[in-house]
Design a protein around this motif. Structure first.
Motif, PDB file in Angstrom:
ATOM      1  N   GLN A   1      22.114 -12.878 -36.553  1.00  0.00           N
ATOM      2  CA  GLN A   1      22.059 -11.991 -37.749  1.00  0.00           C
ATOM      3  C   GLN A   1      21.758 -12.752 -38.994  1.00  0.00           C
ATOM      4  O   GLN A   1      21.003 -12.334 -39.808  1.00  0.00           O
ATOM      5  CB  GLN A   1      23.063 -11.236 -37.836  1.00  0.00           C
ATOM      6  N   ALA A   2      22.329 -13.666 -38.963  1.00  0.00           N
ATOM      7  CA  ALA A   2      22.276 -14.780 -40.382  1.00  0.00           C
ATOM      8  C   ALA A   2      20.715 -15.145 -40.497  1.00  0.00           C
ATOM      9  O   ALA A   2      20.337 -15.432 -41.537  1.00  0.00           O
ATOM     10  CB  ALA A   2      23.235 -15.920 -40.400  1.00  0.00           C
ATOM     11  N   ALA A   3      20.061 -15.514 -39.388  1.00  0.00           N
ATOM     12  CA  ALA A   3      18.564 -15.909 -39.581  1.00  0.00           C
ATOM     13  C   ALA A   3      17.798 -14.764 -39.878  1.00  0.00           C
ATOM     14  O   ALA A   3      16.981 -14.847 -40.594  1.00  0.00           O
ATOM     15  CB  ALA A   3      18.285 -16.291 -38.276  1.00  0.00           C
ATOM     16  N   GLN A   4      18.368 -13.524 -39.244  1.00  0.00           N
ATOM     17  CA  GLN A   4      17.292 -12.294 -39.686  1.00  0.00           C
ATOM     18  C   GLN A   4      17.394 -12.035 -41.271  1.00  0.00           C
ATOM     19  O   GLN A   4      16.338 -11.782 -41.859  1.00  0.00           O
ATOM     20  CB  GLN A   4      17.985 -11.000 -38.874  1.00  0.00           C
ATOM     21  N   GLU A   5      18.665 -11.945 -41.832  1.00  0.00           N
ATOM     22  CA  GLU A   5      18.677 -11.880 -43.148  1.00  0.00           C
ATOM     23  C   GLU A   5      20.255 -12.184 -43.496  1.00  0.00           C
ATOM     24  O   GLU A   5      21.170 -11.717 -42.847  1.00  0.00           O
ATOM     25  CB  GLU A   5      18.924 -10.100 -43.421  1.00  0.00           C
ATOM     26  N   PRO A   6      20.250 -13.179 -44.203  1.00  0.00           N
ATOM     27  CA  PRO A   6      21.333 -13.775 -44.635  1.00  0.00           C
ATOM     28  C   PRO A   6      22.689 -12.899 -45.295  1.00  0.00           C
ATOM     29  O   PRO A   6      23.803 -13.025 -45.085  1.00  0.00           O
ATOM     30  CB  PRO A   6      21.169 -14.699 -45.849  1.00  0.00           C
ATOM     31  N   ALA A   7      22.294 -11.786 -45.756  1.00  0.00           N
ATOM     32  CA  ALA A   7      23.366 -10.837 -46.446  1.00  0.00           C
ATOM     33  C   ALA A   7      23.896 -10.169 -45.040  1.00  0.00           C
ATOM     34  O   ALA A   7      25.131  -9.748 -45.265  1.00  0.00           O
ATOM     35  CB  ALA A   7      22.529  -9.819 -47.093  1.00  0.00           C
ATOM     36  N   ARG A   8      23.393 -10.143 -43.985  1.00  0.00           N
ATOM     37  CA  ARG A   8      23.985  -9.467 -42.671  1.00  0.00           C
ATOM     38  C   ARG A   8      24.974 -10.241 -42.227  1.00  0.00           C
ATOM     39  O   ARG A   8      25.769  -9.857 -41.358  1.00  0.00           O
ATOM     40  CB  ARG A   8      22.782  -9.182 -41.811  1.00  0.00           C
ATOM     41  N   ALA A   9      25.066 -11.693 -42.462  1.00  0.00           N
ATOM     42  CA  ALA A   9      25.980 -12.546 -41.850  1.00  0.00           C
ATOM     43  C   ALA A   9      27.456 -12.172 -41.948  1.00  0.00           C
ATOM     44  O   ALA A   9      28.111 -12.046 -40.863  1.00  0.00           O
ATOM     45  CB  ALA A   9      25.953 -13.904 -42.415  1.00  0.00           C
TER      46      ALA A   9
END
Length: 52
Positions: free
Chosen positions: A21-29
């Protein structure tokens, strides 16, 4: 399956999900960490005691 192996698999899957998830979009981490924590608490008895 041994207790340690079950816990290691659960932690590994949770960590893999958070990193993905962090790789997809850091705000989603942060949301991913919360989701994994909630699932961990929900399934802790299953992981600890096994499926009855």
């Amino acid at each position: 399956m041994k207790e340690v192996a079950r816990q290691a698999i659960a932690v590994g899957l949770g960590l893999a999900f958070v990193l993905w998830q962090a790789a997809q979009e850091p705000a989603r981490a942060f949301a991913a960490i919360l989701a994994v924590s909630a699932l961990g608490y929900a399934f802790a008895p299953v992981i600890r005691d096994g499926v009855a």
